[in-house]
Design a protein around this motif. Structure first.
Motif, PDB file in Angstrom:
ATOM      1  N   LEU A 189       0.846  -1.185   0.000  1.00  0.00           N
ATOM      2  CA  LEU A 189       0.000   0.000   0.000  1.00  0.00           C
ATOM      3  C   LEU A 189       0.884   1.239   0.000  1.00  0.00           C
ATOM      4  CD1 LEU A 189      -2.794   1.296   0.187  1.00  0.00           C
ATOM      5  CD2 LEU A 189      -2.586   1.168   2.682  1.00  0.00           C
ATOM      6  N   VAL A 190       0.715   2.080  -1.002  1.00  0.00           N
ATOM      7  CA  VAL A 190       1.433   3.348  -1.073  1.00  0.00           C
ATOM      8  C   VAL A 190       0.411   4.452  -0.899  1.00  0.00           C
ATOM      9  CG1 VAL A 190       2.841   4.862  -2.496  1.00  0.00           C
ATOM     10  CG2 VAL A 190       3.220   2.387  -2.548  1.00  0.00           C
ATOM     11  N   ASN A 191       0.476   5.146   0.226  1.00  0.00           N
ATOM     12  CA  ASN A 191      -0.549   6.117   0.581  1.00  0.00           C
ATOM     13  C   ASN A 191      -0.195   7.497   0.039  1.00  0.00           C
ATOM     14  OD1 ASN A 191      -2.847   7.158   1.722  1.00  0.00           O
ATOM     15  ND2 ASN A 191      -1.867   7.558   3.710  1.00  0.00           N
ATOM     16  N   GLN A 192      -0.050   7.610  -1.272  1.00  0.00           N
ATOM     17  CA  GLN A 192       0.186   8.901  -1.901  1.00  0.00           C
ATOM     18  C   GLN A 192      -0.037   8.755  -3.407  1.00  0.00           C
ATOM     19  OE1 GLN A 192       4.642   8.944  -1.021  1.00  0.00           O
ATOM     20  NE2 GLN A 192       4.641   9.737  -3.093  1.00  0.00           N
ATOM     21  N   ASN A 193      -0.307   9.880  -4.051  1.00  0.00           N
ATOM     22  CA  ASN A 193      -0.403   9.875  -5.503  1.00  0.00           C
ATOM     23  C   ASN A 193       1.004   9.759  -6.091  1.00  0.00           C
ATOM     24  OD1 ASN A 193      -3.214  10.233  -5.625  1.00  0.00           O
ATOM     25  ND2 ASN A 193      -2.969  12.423  -5.224  1.00  0.00           N
ATOM     26  N   LEU A 194       1.149   8.927  -7.108  1.00  0.00           N
ATOM     27  CA  LEU A 194       2.448   8.749  -7.747  1.00  0.00           C
ATOM     28  C   LEU A 194       2.618   9.805  -8.830  1.00  0.00           C
ATOM     29  CD1 LEU A 194       2.597   4.859  -8.085  1.00  0.00           C
ATOM     30  CD2 LEU A 194       3.439   6.310  -6.220  1.00  0.00           C
ATOM     31  N   VAL A 195       3.731  10.504  -8.789  1.00  0.00           N
ATOM     32  CA  VAL A 195       4.019  11.560  -9.752  1.00  0.00           C
ATOM     33  C   VAL A 195       5.177  11.112 -10.629  1.00  0.00           C
ATOM     34  CG1 VAL A 195       4.621  13.982 -10.088  1.00  0.00           C
ATOM     35  CG2 VAL A 195       3.234  13.301  -8.119  1.00  0.00           C
ATOM     36  N   THR A 196       4.942  10.982 -11.905  1.00  0.00           N
ATOM     37  CA  THR A 196       5.953  10.595 -12.891  1.00  0.00           C
ATOM     38  C   THR A 196       5.909  11.606 -14.030  1.00  0.00           C
ATOM     39  OG1 THR A 196       4.456   9.236 -14.211  1.00  0.00           O
ATOM     40  CG2 THR A 196       5.513   8.171 -12.309  1.00  0.00           C
ATOM     41  N   PRO A 197       6.865  11.558 -14.945  1.00  0.00           N
ATOM     42  CA  PRO A 197       6.748  12.432 -16.117  1.00  0.00           C
ATOM     43  C   PRO A 197       5.447  12.224 -16.877  1.00  0.00           C
ATOM     44  CG  PRO A 197       8.968  11.554 -15.975  1.00  0.00           C
ATOM     45  CD  PRO A 197       8.159  10.847 -14.916  1.00  0.00           C
ATOM     46  N   GLU A 198       5.014  10.959 -16.980  1.00  0.00           N
ATOM     47  CA  GLU A 198       3.795  10.664 -17.742  1.00  0.00           C
ATOM     48  C   GLU A 198       2.551  11.296 -17.128  1.00  0.00           C
ATOM     49  OE1 GLU A 198       5.894   6.619 -17.551  1.00  0.00           O
ATOM     50  OE2 GLU A 198       6.349   8.647 -16.827  1.00  0.00           O
ATOM     51  N   THR A 199       2.553  11.528 -15.813  1.00  0.00           N
ATOM     52  CA  THR A 199       1.391  12.149 -15.161  1.00  0.00           C
ATOM     53  C   THR A 199       1.405  13.670 -15.287  1.00  0.00           C
ATOM     54  OG1 THR A 199       2.432  12.380 -12.973  1.00  0.00           O
ATOM     55  CG2 THR A 199       1.328  10.275 -13.474  1.00  0.00           C
ATOM     56  N   GLN A 200       2.462  14.220 -15.898  1.00  0.00           N
ATOM     57  CA  GLN A 200       2.593  15.682 -15.974  1.00  0.00           C
ATOM     58  C   GLN A 200       2.520  16.215 -17.402  1.00  0.00           C
ATOM     59  OE1 GLN A 200       5.568  17.511 -13.279  1.00  0.00           O
ATOM     60  NE2 GLN A 200       6.151  15.421 -12.739  1.00  0.00           N
ATOM     61  N   THR A 201       1.960  15.426 -18.303  1.00  0.00           N
ATOM     62  CA  THR A 201       1.928  15.884 -19.691  1.00  0.00           C
ATOM     63  C   THR A 201       1.084  17.150 -19.861  1.00  0.00           C
ATOM     64  OG1 THR A 201       0.155  14.286 -20.086  1.00  0.00           O
ATOM     65  CG2 THR A 201       2.373  13.629 -20.725  1.00  0.00           C
ATOM     66  N   ILE A 202       0.004  17.282 -19.111  1.00  0.00           N
ATOM     67  CA  ILE A 202      -0.831  18.494 -19.217  1.00  0.00           C
ATOM     68  C   ILE A 202      -0.020  19.713 -18.802  1.00  0.00           C
ATOM     69  CG2 ILE A 202      -2.865  19.679 -18.293  1.00  0.00           C
ATOM     70  CD1 ILE A 202      -4.187  16.936 -17.975  1.00  0.00           C
ATOM     71  N   GLU A 203       0.628  19.616 -17.638  1.00  0.00           N
ATOM     72  CA  GLU A 203       1.399  20.754 -17.133  1.00  0.00           C
ATOM     73  C   GLU A 203       2.618  21.048 -18.018  1.00  0.00           C
ATOM     74  OE1 GLU A 203      -0.959  19.030 -13.861  1.00  0.00           O
ATOM     75  OE2 GLU A 203       0.428  18.174 -15.319  1.00  0.00           O
ATOM     76  N   MET A 204       3.287  19.986 -18.512  1.00  0.00           N
ATOM     77  CA  MET A 204       4.503  20.202 -19.296  1.00  0.00           C
ATOM     78  C   MET A 204       4.187  20.780 -20.670  1.00  0.00           C
ATOM     79  SD  MET A 204       7.673  20.024 -18.749  1.00  0.00           S
ATOM     80  CE  MET A 204       9.101  20.463 -19.755  1.00  0.00           C
ATOM     81  N   ALA A 205       3.156  20.274 -21.305  1.00  0.00           N
ATOM     82  CA  ALA A 205       2.771  20.810 -22.617  1.00  0.00           C
ATOM     83  C   ALA A 205       2.393  22.283 -22.498  1.00  0.00           C
ATOM     84  CB  ALA A 205       1.619  19.996 -23.194  1.00  0.00           C
ATOM     85  N   ALA A 206       1.640  22.611 -21.466  1.00  0.00           N
ATOM     86  CA  ALA A 206       1.247  24.006 -21.261  1.00  0.00           C
ATOM     87  C   ALA A 206       2.467  24.873 -20.978  1.00  0.00           C
ATOM     88  CB  ALA A 206       0.244  24.101 -20.116  1.00  0.00           C
ATOM     89  N   LEU A 207       3.420  24.346 -20.198  1.00  0.00           N
ATOM     90  CA  LEU A 207       4.617  25.126 -19.886  1.00  0.00           C
ATOM     91  C   LEU A 207       5.424  25.438 -21.133  1.00  0.00           C
ATOM     92  CD1 LEU A 207       6.521  26.413 -17.864  1.00  0.00           C
ATOM     93  CD2 LEU A 207       7.581  24.162 -17.494  1.00  0.00           C
ATOM     94  N   LEU A 208       5.645  24.448 -22.001  1.00  0.00           N
ATOM     95  CA  LEU A 208       6.400  24.695 -23.231  1.00  0.00           C
ATOM     96  C   LEU A 208       5.689  25.727 -24.100  1.00  0.00           C
ATOM     97  CD1 LEU A 208       7.687  21.178 -24.383  1.00  0.00           C
ATOM     98  CD2 LEU A 208       8.795  22.858 -22.897  1.00  0.00           C
ATOM     99  N   SER A 209       4.399  25.565 -24.268  1.00  0.00           N
ATOM    100  CA  SER A 209       3.635  26.480 -25.118  1.00  0.00           C
ATOM    101  C   SER A 209       3.641  27.893 -24.561  1.00  0.00           C
ATOM    102  CB  SER A 209       2.203  25.966 -25.264  1.00  0.00           C
ATOM    103  OG  SER A 209       1.433  26.867 -26.025  1.00  0.00           O
ATOM    104  N   GLU A 210       3.341  28.033 -23.279  1.00  0.00           N
ATOM    105  CA  GLU A 210       3.232  29.368 -22.689  1.00  0.00           C
ATOM    106  C   GLU A 210       4.592  30.026 -22.522  1.00  0.00           C
ATOM    107  OE1 GLU A 210       0.663  29.373 -19.238  1.00  0.00           O
ATOM    108  OE2 GLU A 210      -0.663  27.898 -20.175  1.00  0.00           O
ATOM    109  N   LEU A 211       5.626  29.251 -22.200  1.00  0.00           N
ATOM    110  CA  LEU A 211       6.976  29.799 -22.118  1.00  0.00           C
ATOM    111  C   LEU A 211       7.435  30.274 -23.491  1.00  0.00           C
ATOM    112  CD1 LEU A 211       9.619  30.360 -20.639  1.00  0.00           C
ATOM    113  CD2 LEU A 211      10.241  27.952 -20.969  1.00  0.00           C
ATOM    114  N   GLY A 212       7.176  29.459 -24.518  1.00  0.00           N
ATOM    115  CA  GLY A 212       7.551  29.865 -25.872  1.00  0.00           C
ATOM    116  C   GLY A 212       6.865  31.149 -26.292  1.00  0.00           C
ATOM    117  N   ASN A 213       5.590  31.264 -26.016  1.00  0.00           N
ATOM    118  CA  ASN A 213       4.864  32.477 -26.388  1.00  0.00           C
ATOM    119  C   ASN A 213       5.344  33.691 -25.596  1.00  0.00           C
ATOM    120  OD1 ASN A 213       2.851  31.765 -28.471  1.00  0.00           O
ATOM    121  ND2 ASN A 213       2.126  30.321 -26.952  1.00  0.00           N
ATOM    122  N   ALA A 214       5.760  33.479 -24.352  1.00  0.00           N
ATOM    123  CA  ALA A 214       6.280  34.586 -23.552  1.00  0.00           C
ATOM    124  C   ALA A 214       7.644  35.060 -24.068  1.00  0.00           C
ATOM    125  CB  ALA A 214       6.394  34.157 -22.093  1.00  0.00           C
TER     126      ALA A 214
END
Length: 420
Positions: free
Chosen positions: A118-143
């Motif tokens: 039993l692991v009592n926490q949400n697992l955070v991997t690169p695959e779980t961050q595609t929404i945040e990472m895609a938005a970061l690349l797009s918004e950073l590029g536009n900035a």
């Protein structure tokens, strides 16, 4: 999604740490060989209410605030008609990933319910961050757009994200494509990668005996054989009085290697500028990466050579070349081991073999030999995302197509015509 603040800067706090591709030394070097560059301080905030990803909510109960320096390189094409902005090995993932040990525990299940972990926490991997990472690349590029030359047709990112298996990397990239399409972010996965996306990292924090123990037994034997047969390794820096002579030999070996393997290389002046500028800066008291040239010699014959970069965090095997003569003396094994020991003494944390074919484990793969040479030094094989583009102008489409055709012509057609 993000609140991003960008300020252009002229001075950097990071002279000789992090990835060498982001150091002022490397950017200044590239600026003498067809590139321009700009440095920025980037601050971004992801408000907690903006992150609706269940896998990262455990880390997003408060606003996420991050700051980092960023170097952006630009290169012009077609006599200045258009240019590409390039950001090597940045940015990193917004959220810190769950340690692999905990992930392994979560996956350690069996048919016997009593053996579940039993692991009592949400697992955070690169695959779980595609929404945040895609938005970061797009918004950073536009900035960044307003700071770049007006003829910039795309911003190319090589994100600093690593995976221990190809499947996870492919899952991440597929997720990025889906998010980009769904959220109209316009990000494109480029089929032509700038930096080698696959490599192997030898841990230099262990002692020498432990490093050797992780190598394939035949590689340890080859190192000892090379020493026993009388191969000597000589190291040269940019301020050595006989450097010009040794660079001539390195370049001769490079041409010999290219003829054998069907590759291309930089002009000799490129390598000379790199190694001399490093020594000049160090002699002036600056803390910059150390560039070294190693040459393997046997009974007066200089038979193999490599060029390396050492920084406080990493050591990089930049370039290598070898003669067709005396290859049975295994000089390349001794060259790499000598560089690893020197990098460890310098203080680098790991030695990056810098590029290997991910499918090379297959004995039928044309680059199987290269794969085995690098993999058998006992490092951790890693896989990066490769290049992601944010198109800014319509001309990007024909440019991207031409880039793919050029890569296909040189990597597939020409090599096949030459029997490689």
């Amino acid at each position: 999604m993000y609140k991003i603040e960008i300020n252009q800067i002229t001075e950097s706090k990071h002279q000789n740490d992090g990835t060498f591709l982001q150091t002022p030394f490397w950017c200044q070097f590239k600026s003498r060989h067809g590139w321009t560059y700009r440095r920025f301080n980037v601050n971004y905030t992801l408000p907690a209410e903006q992150d609706d990803n269940e896998c990262t909510k455990s880390q997003a109960k408060q606003d996420l605030n991050k700051s980092f320096e960023l170097a952006v390189l630009n290169r012009s094409f077609a006599k200045g008609l258009f240019s590409i902005a390039y950001i090597p090995l940045m940015p990193e993932l917004p959220f810190e990933c769950t340690p692999q040990k905990i992930i392994d525990q979560a996956l350690d299940v069996s048919d016997n319910e009593e053996n579940y972990t039993l692991v009592n926490q949400n697992l955070v991997t690169p695959e779980t961050q595609t929404i945040e990472m895609a938005a970061l690349l797009s918004e950073l590029g536009n900035a960044l757009k307003s700071y770049l030359p007006k003829n910039t047709i795309a911003i190319r990112f090589d994100p600093n994200i690593t995976f221990t298996d190809i499947e996870s990397r492919d899952t991440f990239n597929y997720g990025m494509k889906i998010v980009s399409y769904a959220d109209h972010l316009k990000l494109k996965k480029n089929k032509v990668d700038i930096q080698p996306p696959d490599s192997t990292l030898v841990d230099l924090t262990a002692d020498e005996e432990q490093i050797l123990a992780k190598m394939h037994a035949k590689w340890r034997y080859n190192i000892r054989l090379s020493e026993k047969k009388g191969v000597k390794i000589h190291k040269y820096l940019g301020n050595d009085i006989n450097l010009s002579e040794k660079l001539d030999k390195f370049y001769q070996l490079t041409k010999e290697t290219n003829a054998r393997d069907g590759n291309s290389s930089h002009a000799k002046s490129y390598y000379e500028d790199l190694i001399r500028s490093s020594s000049q800066a160090i002699d002036a008291g600056q803390d910059v990466p150390l560039i070294s040239l190693y040459i393997a010699e046997h009974e007066g014959d200089e038979i193999a050579s490599i060029m390396t970069l050492f920084s406080h965090d990493e050591a990089i095997y930049l370039y290598g070349a070898s003669s067709n003569l005396k290859r049975n003396l295994m000089p390349n094994h001794l060259l790499q081991w000598t560089a690893m020991k020197d990098a460890k003494a310098y203080g680098s944390k790991y030695y990056d073999m810098y590029g290997m074919p991910p499918e090379g484990k297959d004995e039928n793969h044309p680059m199987h030999g290269l794969y085995m040479f690098k993999a058998n030094f006992g490092g951790q094989i890693i896989h990066r995302t490769g290049s992601w583009d944010l198109p800014l102008k319509a001309i990007y489409k024909p440019y991207s197509l031409a880039e793919k055709l050029r890569a296909f012509w040189y990597k597939k057609v020409i090599k096949k015509l030459k029997g490689r």
